[in-house]
Design an enzyme around this catalytic site. Structure first.
Site, PDB file in Angstrom:
ATOM      1  N   GLY A 122       0.782  -1.223   0.000  1.00 49.93           N
ATOM      2  CA  GLY A 122       0.000   0.000   0.000  1.00 49.93           C
ATOM      3  C   GLY A 122       0.815   1.274   0.000  1.00 49.93           C
ATOM      4  N   ILE A 123       0.379   2.246   0.793  1.00 49.12           N
ATOM      5  CA  ILE A 123       1.045   3.542   0.862  1.00 49.12           C
ATOM      6  C   ILE A 123       2.477   3.392   1.360  1.00 49.12           C
ATOM      7  CG2 ILE A 123       1.039   5.795   2.005  1.00 49.12           C
ATOM      8  CD1 ILE A 123      -2.041   5.562   2.125  1.00 49.12           C
ATOM      9  N   ASN A 146       3.355   5.070   9.241  1.00 49.70           N
ATOM     10  CA  ASN A 146       2.327   4.845   8.232  1.00 49.70           C
ATOM     11  C   ASN A 146       1.322   3.764   8.621  1.00 49.70           C
ATOM     12  OD1 ASN A 146       1.250   4.659   5.311  1.00 49.70           O
ATOM     13  ND2 ASN A 146       2.067   2.611   5.677  1.00 49.70           N
ATOM     14  N   SER A 190      -5.561  11.536   8.476  1.00 46.81           N
ATOM     15  CA  SER A 190      -6.590  11.317   7.458  1.00 46.81           C
ATOM     16  C   SER A 190      -7.412  12.581   7.262  1.00 46.81           C
ATOM     17  CB  SER A 190      -7.520  10.173   7.886  1.00 46.81           C
ATOM     18  OG  SER A 190      -8.685  10.130   7.084  1.00 46.81           O
ATOM     19  N   TYR A 202     -11.949   5.485  14.364  1.00 46.58           N
ATOM     20  CA  TYR A 202     -10.859   5.808  13.454  1.00 46.58           C
ATOM     21  C   TYR A 202     -10.565   7.304  13.447  1.00 46.58           C
ATOM     22  CZ  TYR A 202      -8.376   6.497   9.034  1.00 46.58           C
ATOM     23  OH  TYR A 202      -7.472   6.862   8.073  1.00 46.58           O
ATOM     24  N   PRO A 242      -4.254  12.056   3.800  1.00 47.14           N
ATOM     25  CA  PRO A 242      -4.745  11.732   2.462  1.00 47.14           C
ATOM     26  C   PRO A 242      -6.263  11.607   2.417  1.00 47.14           C
ATOM     27  CG  PRO A 242      -4.004   9.753   3.539  1.00 47.14           C
ATOM     28  CD  PRO A 242      -3.771  10.893   4.511  1.00 47.14           C
ATOM     29  N   SER A 243      -6.763  11.445   1.231  1.00 51.83           N
ATOM     30  CA  SER A 243      -8.167  11.094   1.027  1.00 51.83           C
ATOM     31  C   SER A 243      -8.265   9.569   1.061  1.00 51.83           C
ATOM     32  CB  SER A 243      -8.654  11.652  -0.312  1.00 51.83           C
ATOM     33  OG  SER A 243     -10.045  11.458  -0.469  1.00 51.83           O
ATOM     34  N   LEU A 244      -9.325   9.019   0.520  1.00 47.36           N
ATOM     35  CA  LEU A 244      -9.440   7.568   0.397  1.00 47.36           C
ATOM     36  C   LEU A 244      -8.473   7.107  -0.685  1.00 47.36           C
ATOM     37  CD1 LEU A 244     -10.917   4.866   1.019  1.00 47.36           C
ATOM     38  CD2 LEU A 244     -12.523   5.479  -0.809  1.00 47.36           C
TER      39      LEU A 244
END
Length: 256
Positions: A27-28, A98, A150, A163, A193-195
């Site tokens: 992922g990220i 992260n 987020s 969350y 970030p966004s989704l």
């Protein structure tokens, strides 16, 4: 591992630095690891999952990386990971927090154990990693810490009370650490970030990928590579006067 971005050659701006990235097996985190390695950093992939594939990708491109298995919710495990990184790559200059979880469920169904599980990884782990890696940064008078939060802290979607609460706490810790560590030449910032489309988020509600981009100024689904430029800047010398900030890299969903 790419050596060009938007048809422009990458720089080696992180040559000689050691970067620790949690949750970097995919992922990220994987995108962050690949980007920083391409720009010269030696990268430690910290994850409870197997990070061998990311390490191989970096090695195949001529970079330097190791995989370290760690339980980020356990202080002793994080301390052991710090020792392994120092032994194999040298003391960490860059810490990217992260790793995280983002379950979706109505508030009424959240148990206290589930609430604590989210905070244990999304907040407590940031405390553990800072306690483990900050002393080395302070000793050298230079360090960069980036925490992932987020954009949901600015626009809450139903079912994410635990969350969002944890990500607001991460912002608070970011600001506190930025204040406490500035005298040591350590900056601390957060990226919101966004989704982002990853294997993990794709296992969640599919309708979010239809809804969220329509709220952004840039109306497409975000991918991990959209975040790597901001990370690279924040952990560089160019960002020496940027600290305590939360940077919304979300396609303009939060327009603040």
């Amino acid at each position: 591992m790419p050596d060009r971005i938007n048809d422009r050659p990458m720089t080696r701006r992180h040559e000689g630095r050691t970067a620790v990235i949690t949750g970097a097996a995919g992922g990220i985190g994987r995108a962050y690891a690949v980007r920083l390695a391409a720009e010269g950093a030696a990268v430690a992939v910290l994850d409870r999952a197997d990070g061998a594939a990311v390490v191989k990708e970096i090695h195949d491109a001529g970079g330097r990386a190791i995989a370290v298995h760690v339980d980020l919710t356990d202080a002793a495990s994080v301390a052991a990971a710090q020792e392994e990184v120092a032994e194999q790559l040298g003391a960490a200059d860059i810490l990217v927090n992260n790793a995280g979880i983002y379950p979706n469920q109505p508030f009424e169904s959240i148990t206290f154990e589930q609430w604590r599980a989210v905070f244990t990884l999304n907040v407590d782990a940031l405390f553990h990693t800072a306690k483990a890696f900050v002393p080395g940064m302070r000793e050298r008078g230079w360090g960069r810490i980036v925490n992932m939060t987020s954009n949901s802290v600015g626009m809450v979607i139903p079912g994410f009370s635990h969350y969002v609460s944890s990500k607001m706490a991460a912002i608070g810790l970011t600001r506190g650490l930025a204040t406490d560590l500035a005298d040591a030449g350590i900056t601390v910032n957060a990226i919101a970030p966004s989704l982002v489309r990853t294997a993990t988020t794709e296992a969640g509600p599919a309708e979010l990928f239809e809804m969220v981009p329509q709220l952004q100024a840039i109306r497409r689904v975000q991918v991990p590579e959209d975040l790597t430029g901001m990370l690279s800047f924040l952990v560089s010398d160019a960002a020496a006067f940027v600290t305590g900030q939360t940077l919304f890299v979300d396609g303009g969903l939060i327009r603040s």
